[in-house]
Design an enzyme around this catalytic site. Structure first.
Site, short mmCIF file in Angstrom:
data_model
loop_
_atom_site.label_atom_id
_atom_site.label_comp_id
_atom_site.label_asym_id
_atom_site.label_seq_id
_atom_site.Cartn_x
_atom_site.Cartn_y
_atom_site.Cartn_z
N LYS A 107 0.85 -1.19 0.00
CA LYS A 107 0.00 0.00 0.00
C LYS A 107 0.88 1.24 0.00
O LYS A 107 1.89 1.30 0.69
CB LYS A 107 -0.90 0.01 1.24
CG LYS A 107 -1.76 -1.19 1.40
CD LYS A 107 -3.13 -1.10 0.85
CE LYS A 107 -3.91 0.11 1.23
NZ LYS A 107 -5.00 0.33 0.29
N ALA A 111 4.29 2.48 2.09
CA ALA A 111 5.51 2.67 1.29
C ALA A 111 6.08 4.07 1.50
O ALA A 111 7.29 4.26 1.57
CB ALA A 111 5.21 2.43 -0.19
N GLU A 133 5.61 -10.34 4.83
CA GLU A 133 6.79 -9.73 5.45
C GLU A 133 6.69 -8.23 5.29
O GLU A 133 6.43 -7.73 4.20
CB GLU A 133 8.08 -10.21 4.78
CG GLU A 133 9.30 -9.60 5.46
CD GLU A 133 10.47 -9.42 4.53
OE1 GLU A 133 10.98 -8.27 4.48
OE2 GLU A 133 10.87 -10.37 3.88
N TYR A 166 -0.48 -25.79 -7.65
CA TYR A 166 0.12 -25.87 -6.32
C TYR A 166 -0.51 -27.02 -5.53
O TYR A 166 0.19 -27.78 -4.85
CB TYR A 166 -0.08 -24.54 -5.58
CG TYR A 166 0.77 -24.40 -4.36
CD1 TYR A 166 2.09 -23.96 -4.46
CD2 TYR A 166 0.29 -24.70 -3.10
CE1 TYR A 166 2.89 -23.82 -3.34
CE2 TYR A 166 1.07 -24.57 -1.97
CZ TYR A 166 2.37 -24.13 -2.09
OH TYR A 166 3.17 -24.00 -0.97
#
Length: 184
Positions: A107, A111, A133, A166
């Site tokens: 976002k 930032a 993270e 996956y």
């Protein structure tokens, strides 16, 4: 690979459980925005944080991850020390369709404060809460907020489904809830 618009995201979330819980309109009054946007979904940060610390002179090794490299915190906010990072997870649980790849961007509000969000792509047929993270690149402590927006997910639909998803590979992070630490 077209990027999928709000009406597709809404249909997949409400009709197929792609995002749960799903916030149909972007919420922004007094909070860092979250919910459905034009071409993405702004996910919220849950209230569980693993903040990395060097109190015990720990070494971060993805093959031998030691839980003494971080402290766990719960609450409405979390302070990330200068030049450090924290792991957290989304409130939302995602179920990615077989023909879709999801990428994540941080976002702009965070930032602009020197906080960088890193999330690896959500692969076709992956599902779970997303571990995030958050790096504090500044020389100052930084605050992050639970139950508010942290990142935006963009949904890219492939020309067709992959041969192997996956889920087919039985990926090691399938179905994760909470913060998932590195696994081999």
């Amino acid at each position: 690979m077209p990027i999928m618009p709000d009406r597709w995201i809404r249909r997949m979330a409400t009709g197929h459980g792609m995002i749960e819980p799903f916030v149909e309109n972007q919420r922004r009054e007094g909070v860092i925005s979250f919910g459905l946007s034009s071409y993405g979904y702004d996910a919220r940060l849950a209230d569980e944080f693993k903040v990395f610390t060097n109190v015990d002179n720990a070494l971060v090794d993805p093959k031998k991850f030691a839980e003494d490299s971080f402290v766990t915190r719960r609450g409405p906010t979390c302070i990330i020390p200068p030049n450090s990072f924290a792991l957290a997870h989304t409130v939302e649980y995602f179920r990615i369709p077989r023909d879709v790849l999801v990428i994540c961007l941080g976002k702009s509000t965070y930032a602009r404060c020197g906080l960088i969000v890193n999330v690896t792509p959500l692969e076709p047929e992956w599902e779970g809460q997303v571990t995030i993270e958050i790096s504090n690149t500044t020389p100052l402590p930084a605050r992050i907020y639970a139950n508010e927006g942290i990142c935006q997910f963009l949904f890219l639909q492939g020309a067709g489904a992959p041969e192997v998803s996956y889920a087919d590979r039985r990926g090691k992070y399938m179905g994760q809830r909470g913060v998932a630490l590195p696994r081999l």
